[in-house]
Design a protein around this motif. Sequence first.
Motif, PDB file in Angstrom:
ATOM      1  N   TRP A   1       5.529   6.562   5.237  1.00 46.12           N
ATOM      2  CA  TRP A   1       6.395   5.230   5.990  1.00 46.12           C
ATOM      3  C   TRP A   1       6.474   5.608   7.648  1.00 46.12           C
ATOM      4  O   TRP A   1       6.973   4.695   8.075  1.00 46.12           O
ATOM      5  N   GLY A   2       5.676   6.445   8.078  1.00 47.54           N
ATOM      6  CA  GLY A   2       5.554   6.619   9.385  1.00 47.54           C
ATOM      7  C   GLY A   2       6.786   7.015  10.141  1.00 47.54           C
ATOM      8  O   GLY A   2       7.289   6.480  11.288  1.00 47.54           O
ATOM      9  N   CYS A   3       7.668   7.668   9.389  1.00 42.34           N
ATOM     10  CA  CYS A   3       8.971   7.933   9.822  1.00 42.34           C
ATOM     11  C   CYS A   3       8.970   9.406  10.521  1.00 42.34           C
ATOM     12  O   CYS A   3       8.723  10.396  10.010  1.00 42.34           O
TER      13      CYS A   3
ATOM     14  N   VAL B   1      16.334   8.364  -7.328  1.00 43.56           N
ATOM     15  CA  VAL B   1      16.389   8.961  -5.887  1.00 43.56           C
ATOM     16  C   VAL B   1      15.374   8.457  -4.975  1.00 43.56           C
ATOM     17  O   VAL B   1      15.544   8.091  -3.865  1.00 43.56           O
ATOM     18  N   GLY B   2      14.063   8.940  -5.562  1.00 45.48           N
ATOM     19  CA  GLY B   2      13.038   8.667  -4.827  1.00 45.48           C
ATOM     20  C   GLY B   2      12.814   7.238  -4.474  1.00 45.48           C
ATOM     21  O   GLY B   2      12.620   6.713  -3.432  1.00 45.48           O
ATOM     22  N   ALA B   3      13.264   6.305  -5.521  1.00 47.17           N
ATOM     23  CA  ALA B   3      12.965   4.920  -5.452  1.00 47.17           C
ATOM     24  C   ALA B   3      14.036   4.372  -4.258  1.00 47.17           C
ATOM     25  O   ALA B   3      13.460   3.379  -3.407  1.00 47.17           O
ATOM     26  N   SER B   4      15.218   4.694  -4.484  1.00 46.44           N
ATOM     27  CA  SER B   4      16.231   4.430  -3.331  1.00 46.44           C
ATOM     28  C   SER B   4      15.733   4.861  -2.037  1.00 46.44           C
ATOM     29  O   SER B   4      15.925   3.999  -0.925  1.00 46.44           O
TER      30      SER B   4
ATOM     31  N   LEU C   1       0.940  -1.219   0.033  1.00 44.16           N
ATOM     32  CA  LEU C   1       0.124   0.078  -0.087  1.00 44.16           C
ATOM     33  C   LEU C   1       1.075   1.232  -0.083  1.00 44.16           C
ATOM     34  O   LEU C   1       0.574   2.105  -0.658  1.00 44.16           O
ATOM     35  N   ARG C   2       1.993   1.055   0.657  1.00 42.79           N
ATOM     36  CA  ARG C   2       2.775   2.468   0.722  1.00 42.79           C
ATOM     37  C   ARG C   2       3.599   2.720  -0.560  1.00 42.79           C
ATOM     38  O   ARG C   2       3.663   3.652  -1.102  1.00 42.79           O
TER      39      ARG C   2
ATOM     40  N   ALA D   1      12.755   5.198  -0.851  1.00 43.33           N
ATOM     41  CA  ALA D   1      11.749   4.578  -0.344  1.00 43.33           C
ATOM     42  C   ALA D   1      12.174   3.040   0.163  1.00 43.33           C
ATOM     43  O   ALA D   1      11.659   2.784   1.100  1.00 43.33           O
ATOM     44  N   ASP D   2      13.350   2.530  -0.336  1.00 37.96           N
ATOM     45  CA  ASP D   2      13.870   1.261   0.132  1.00 37.96           C
ATOM     46  C   ASP D   2      14.479   1.577   1.597  1.00 37.96           C
ATOM     47  O   ASP D   2      14.392   0.790   2.399  1.00 37.96           O
ATOM     48  N   TRP D   3      15.333   2.686   1.622  1.00 35.80           N
ATOM     49  CA  TRP D   3      15.741   3.303   2.926  1.00 35.80           C
ATOM     50  C   TRP D   3      14.634   3.354   4.204  1.00 35.80           C
ATOM     51  O   TRP D   3      14.964   2.954   5.190  1.00 35.80           O
ATOM     52  N   MET D   4      13.634   3.959   3.707  1.00 34.63           N
ATOM     53  CA  MET D   4      12.640   4.050   4.546  1.00 34.63           C
ATOM     54  C   MET D   4      11.979   3.066   4.761  1.00 34.63           C
ATOM     55  O   MET D   4      11.533   2.699   6.283  1.00 34.63           O
ATOM     56  N   ALA D   5      11.827   2.034   3.825  1.00 35.26           N
ATOM     57  CA  ALA D   5      11.150   0.791   4.377  1.00 35.26           C
ATOM     58  C   ALA D   5      12.076  -0.087   5.252  1.00 35.26           C
ATOM     59  O   ALA D   5      11.554  -0.759   6.134  1.00 35.26           O
ATOM     60  N   LEU D   6      13.367   0.046   5.115  1.00 37.03           N
ATOM     61  CA  LEU D   6      14.405  -0.624   5.909  1.00 37.03           C
ATOM     62  C   LEU D   6      14.370   0.117   7.455  1.00 37.03           C
ATOM     63  O   LEU D   6      14.706  -0.636   8.366  1.00 37.03           O
TER      64      LEU D   6
END
Length: 446
Positions: free
Chosen positions: A324-326, A386-389, A276-277, A391-396
């Motif tokens: 991502w609730g960060c 940059v946005g995709a990377s 969903l995110r 998103a990966d960092w925030m998911a981690l």
Amino acid sequence: MPVPSISTKKLIPSIAGKLALAGGSLVFGSWVLSDIVHLPGGGAGLLALGAGVWWVTRPSKPASFSEPSSLPGWIRRCEAVLAQFSELELSLGLDGLRSSREQELDRLKALHEPLSVGVVVSEGGTHPTTSELQIALEGVHSLELCIAKPLPVVADAWSWPQELEELDVILYGLPMPLRAADLLRLEQLPTDRPAWLLIRDSVHQSREARQEALSCQLPKQWCDRLLFWSGESADLRQGLLPVRSHFVQPSRSREITKQRLLTSLHRRWQAELEQLRRERFRSLLQRSQWIVAGVVIASPVPSVDLLAVAVVNGLMVKDMAQIWGCSWSSEVLQVVARQLGTAALGQGVVEWSGQALLGMAKLDGGTWLAAGLIQGLSAAYLTRVVGASMADWMALNAGVAEPDLEDLKRQAPLLVAKAAERERLDLPGFADQAKEWLKSQRYAGA
């Protein structure tokens, strides 16, 4: 969608190289302090100085998921994920993200069915009769015996039927000789599942020899879960002793099952939450990348890096943090975006994207030749990577109070490389979006 994982093997020097460098530095430093500077105790002083420097500059350990070790802990963890679904309901304007899942959690918390043993075989396999199993398991308090339909030996997927998920124990009748279908099926059974392999031992061979032979063919986790029986009821009862021992404490057995089910539920919810995110993020990214392209075209500059990163900071980072609730500060978010943007520029994302898009000249015949247009599309593609990377960092790091920025520096090149590879595969989709965007710009200009 599974949460991305990162491997840093290629980024970290070998242990031998580190030891050699440290040893050489120690010997050289000790010689300088003792013979050149004439400092007493040069070696010890150097060691103390080095230890102090290491303590001050050592990188902090990245935060990782702390798996609960108790049933109440998993319940709290699942309730926390429910709260995240509620937040997405508000931000995405969707209904029903929480209510159905909340009912599912309540059902697992109140699970009170009798303890159960499921007997499973694949087609062509055999298992003891119901009466034999009931006699062999006699003495277990309130036990329900479930004989499942034989599993197919020819299938496109080897996952286990969902109706077996809530059984407390699985007994899998393993036929001899071993078949590929049975081995594939066993590979799909989670290692945390209380399960044993029931083997009809009709060959005139010692069970120790048979067990040793099977241990060479079966996955390692099954070597201690082999139960042999000769076909006699008394022998079956002796063989199923580990199963009866598992049910000695009924409340503990039920707690183990509930905890396993909650673990699986939490894993599935996290995957659904991430999906969903990502859906929300892709719409945000698509809007932002064309705003970047428009700004660059309207005011072309020699370099698109600072402008693209600035636009990413202003348009996407805060929204992504909300998705991502960060709860990180704007300064931290800007550092993350800047670090990933620098890594993307260092890997030549802009140069590669410009050449690739120029090679697809059919995007928009006449206007495509304009230098500003090429620059704008390259800036949009940089924003995309940059946005995709990010998103990966925030998911981690979702749920982490403060991200490890030193770890980000080490991980940024790999994060960007993986994101760039994904976007490279989706370049035709980006080209189609660019074509539509160019058409809209041309009509707007007219």
